[in-house]
Design a protein around this motif. Structure first.
Motif, PDB file in Angstrom:
ATOM      1  N   GLN A 177      -7.690   6.847   0.853  1.00  0.00           N
ATOM      2  CA  GLN A 177      -6.646   6.055   1.488  1.00  0.00           C
ATOM      3  C   GLN A 177      -5.384   6.887   1.692  1.00  0.00           C
ATOM      4  N   PRO A 178      -4.602   6.579   2.722  1.00  0.00           N
ATOM      5  CA  PRO A 178      -3.374   7.336   2.983  1.00  0.00           C
ATOM      6  C   PRO A 178      -2.336   7.109   1.902  1.00  0.00           C
ATOM      7  N   LYS A 179      -1.559   8.138   1.611  1.00  0.00           N
ATOM      8  CA  LYS A 179      -0.470   8.050   0.638  1.00  0.00           C
ATOM      9  C   LYS A 179       0.826   7.909   1.423  1.00  0.00           C
ATOM     10  N   LEU A 180       1.305   6.687   1.567  1.00  0.00           N
ATOM     11  CA  LEU A 180       2.417   6.393   2.467  1.00  0.00           C
ATOM     12  C   LEU A 180       3.658   5.904   1.737  1.00  0.00           C
ATOM     13  N   GLY A 181       3.680   5.988   0.417  1.00  0.00           N
ATOM     14  CA  GLY A 181       4.835   5.509  -0.318  1.00  0.00           C
ATOM     15  C   GLY A 181       4.889   3.994  -0.313  1.00  0.00           C
ATOM     16  N   VAL A 182       6.001   3.425   0.184  1.00  0.00           N
ATOM     17  CA  VAL A 182       6.159   1.974   0.269  1.00  0.00           C
ATOM     18  C   VAL A 182       6.828   1.627   1.599  1.00  0.00           C
ATOM     19  N   GLY A 235       6.114   3.653   6.521  1.00  0.00           N
ATOM     20  CA  GLY A 235       6.177   3.904   5.097  1.00  0.00           C
ATOM     21  C   GLY A 235       7.086   5.069   4.774  1.00  0.00           C
ATOM     22  N   CYS A 236       7.477   5.157   3.519  1.00  0.00           N
ATOM     23  CA  CYS A 236       8.406   6.201   3.090  1.00  0.00           C
ATOM     24  C   CYS A 236       8.145   6.545   1.631  1.00  0.00           C
ATOM     25  N   ASN A 237       8.060   7.846   1.345  1.00  0.00           N
ATOM     26  CA  ASN A 237       8.041   8.291  -0.046  1.00  0.00           C
ATOM     27  C   ASN A 237       9.336   9.059  -0.323  1.00  0.00           C
ATOM     28  N   ARG A 238       9.401   9.799  -1.383  1.00  0.00           N
ATOM     29  CA  ARG A 238      10.653  10.447  -1.765  1.00  0.00           C
ATOM     30  C   ARG A 238      11.029  11.625  -0.867  1.00  0.00           C
ATOM     31  N   SER A 239      10.095  12.083  -0.050  1.00  0.00           N
ATOM     32  CA  SER A 239      10.391  13.273   0.745  1.00  0.00           C
ATOM     33  C   SER A 239      10.075  13.138   2.228  1.00  0.00           C
ATOM     34  N   TYR A 240       9.475  12.014   2.659  1.00  0.00           N
ATOM     35  CA  TYR A 240       9.051  11.943   4.057  1.00  0.00           C
ATOM     36  C   TYR A 240       8.981  10.495   4.523  1.00  0.00           C
ATOM     37  N   ARG A 257       2.595  -5.850  -8.879  1.00  0.00           N
ATOM     38  CA  ARG A 257       3.252  -4.997  -7.889  1.00  0.00           C
ATOM     39  C   ARG A 257       4.189  -5.821  -7.012  1.00  0.00           C
ATOM     40  N   TRP A 258       5.020  -5.089  -6.256  1.00  0.00           N
ATOM     41  CA  TRP A 258       5.827  -5.702  -5.212  1.00  0.00           C
ATOM     42  C   TRP A 258       5.892  -4.742  -4.029  1.00  0.00           C
ATOM     43  N   ILE A 259       6.441  -5.185  -2.903  1.00  0.00           N
ATOM     44  CA  ILE A 259       6.562  -4.424  -1.650  1.00  0.00           C
ATOM     45  C   ILE A 259       5.191  -4.030  -1.109  1.00  0.00           C
ATOM     46  N   GLN A 260       4.137  -4.764  -1.454  1.00  0.00           N
ATOM     47  CA  GLN A 260       2.808  -4.507  -0.913  1.00  0.00           C
ATOM     48  C   GLN A 260       2.633  -5.240   0.408  1.00  0.00           C
ATOM     49  N   THR A 261       1.569  -4.924   1.110  1.00  0.00           N
ATOM     50  CA  THR A 261       1.215  -5.658   2.321  1.00  0.00           C
ATOM     51  C   THR A 261      -0.034  -6.490   2.056  1.00  0.00           C
ATOM     52  N   ALA A 262      -0.249  -7.479   2.895  1.00  0.00           N
ATOM     53  CA  ALA A 262      -1.466  -8.279   2.831  1.00  0.00           C
ATOM     54  C   ALA A 262      -1.836  -8.724   4.234  1.00  0.00           C
ATOM     55  N   SER A 263      -3.114  -8.666   4.544  1.00  0.00           N
ATOM     56  CA  SER A 263      -3.629  -9.090   5.848  1.00  0.00           C
ATOM     57  C   SER A 263      -4.880  -9.917   5.630  1.00  0.00           C
ATOM     58  N   VAL A 264      -5.103 -10.887   6.509  1.00  0.00           N
ATOM     59  CA  VAL A 264      -6.319 -11.680   6.463  1.00  0.00           C
ATOM     60  C   VAL A 264      -7.255 -11.171   7.553  1.00  0.00           C
ATOM     61  N   ILE A 265      -8.436 -10.710   7.142  1.00  0.00           N
ATOM     62  CA  ILE A 265      -9.426 -10.193   8.077  1.00  0.00           C
ATOM     63  C   ILE A 265     -10.780 -10.785   7.710  1.00  0.00           C
ATOM     64  N   ASP A 266     -11.385 -11.471   8.655  1.00  0.00           N
ATOM     65  CA  ASP A 266     -12.704 -12.093   8.456  1.00  0.00           C
ATOM     66  C   ASP A 266     -12.734 -12.964   7.202  1.00  0.00           C
ATOM     67  N   GLN A 302       4.408  -1.126  -4.986  1.00  0.00           N
ATOM     68  CA  GLN A 302       5.003  -0.354  -6.072  1.00  0.00           C
ATOM     69  C   GLN A 302       4.809  -1.087  -7.389  1.00  0.00           C
ATOM     70  N   ASP A 303       4.339  -0.340  -8.406  1.00  0.00           N
ATOM     71  CA  ASP A 303       4.139  -0.962  -9.710  1.00  0.00           C
ATOM     72  C   ASP A 303       5.324  -0.670 -10.619  1.00  0.00           C
TER      73      ASP A 303
END
Length: 312
Positions: free
Chosen positions: A22-27, A43-48, A291-300, A309-310
């Protein structure tokens, strides 16, 4: 009802299968379901800061990077933006820009996953809402209108409680204001979560300008163009900010996780709009960690939770 709304055992197995790739995209990224796949942007991490679109295909349990972020016509890297789906295209608005979260945006872009291409939405009259991040957006797909509410102008405010609507056919923004001084209107907030239910937009929680985490539920009716503060007849999850919220049909929404300002959660709750009641969902299997700042999608018929972020 538990397995109908959320299959935690399936989700845990799915996470284990795709975690390594999975991609590492920060939050601060967005995620929506289109054509049976989940599209994740930003998304954003500490450097990008990221401006890529990643596609997750549940049936193959695989991630793939789309080419869009490398093209000249593409939005800048960002996090905390809003995202809706309109006619098979992803529509993003606003967000944080800058690793110090000191600058916010107010541009609107659409992404066509079939053509793997972005288009900048340029309002015909030049009128746009104020820059912001951590707001909410929902789509009235009958009228091709995108509604946005609230958010934060900068990392520590000021915070907003304005309501705008974008006509996605005409490319025109319009601000909706209270009809009278006595009209019900939500206070300023950020980190709330929203969904389209029935004939309106429903949003829950968030944090206000005093640093207070909110437990309010508001409904904005598209027909009457007015807000209603929704009564909660029983005790639910309480105050939450930066949870995830997805619609369940036209009369309910599902809330997962988030923070009350002190503690992170991984609980599941359903709120039934007509009954004005909460119900705790005790899903089978191992739940994701708090966790918080997560995403959620409904698919099928499944809710896919991604990232966040934990406590660490």
């Amino acid at each position: 009802m538990t397995t109908r709304f959320f299959n935690a055992a399936l989700f845990a197995a799915l996470c284990a299968a795709v975690y390594a790739s999975q991609p590492k995209l920060g939050v601060g990224y967005s995620a929506v379901g289109i054509h049976g796949d989940m599209l994740v942007f930003g998304g954003c991490n500490r450097s990008y800061e990221f401006n890529q679109v990643w596609e997750f295909t549940p049936r193959r349990e695989a991630w793939s990077l789309m080419n869009s972020g490398a093209k000249a016509a593409a939005p800048s890297g960002r996090d905390g933006h809003t995202c809706v789906v309109n006619r098979g295209r992803m529509v993003i608005f606003s967000g944080w820009h800058g690793l110090d979260m000191g600058h916010t945006l107010n541009d609107t872009w659409t992404f066509d996953p079939v053509r793997d291409s972005w288009t900048l939405v340029q309002p015909a009259d030049g009128v746009v809402p104020h820059q912001r991040a951590a707001s909410v957006a929902v789509l009235d797909d009958f009228e091709q209108l995108m509604y946005i509410f609230g958010g934060s102008v900068a990392f520590q405010g000021p915070y907003l409680n304005d309501l705008w609507v974008l006509d996605l056919d005409q490319h025109l923004w319009r601000q909706i204001k209270p009809r009278s001084k006595s009209a019900v209107w939500p206070s300023e907030r950020w980190g709330h979560r929203a969904a389209r239910l029935g004939h309106g937009m429903v949003f829950y929680g968030g944090m206000n300008g005093k640093g207070e985490v909110l437990d309010e539920i508001y409904e904005f009716n598209f027909h009457t163009q007015s807000f209603e503060l929704i009564e909660q007849k029983n005790k639910g999850p309480g105050a939450r900010v930066s949870s995830s919220l997805v619609p369940l049909g036209d009369d309910a929404f599902l809330v997962f996780g988030g923070s009350d300002g002190k503690t992170l959660y991984n609980d599941l709750w359903v709120f039934f709009l007509r009954a004005r009641r909460w119900e705790r969902v005790h899903a089978f299997g191992d739940a994701p960690q708090p966790r918080w700042i997560q995403t959620a999608s409904v698919i099928d018929g499944r809710m896919l939770v991604f990232g966040g972020q934990d406590a660490q």
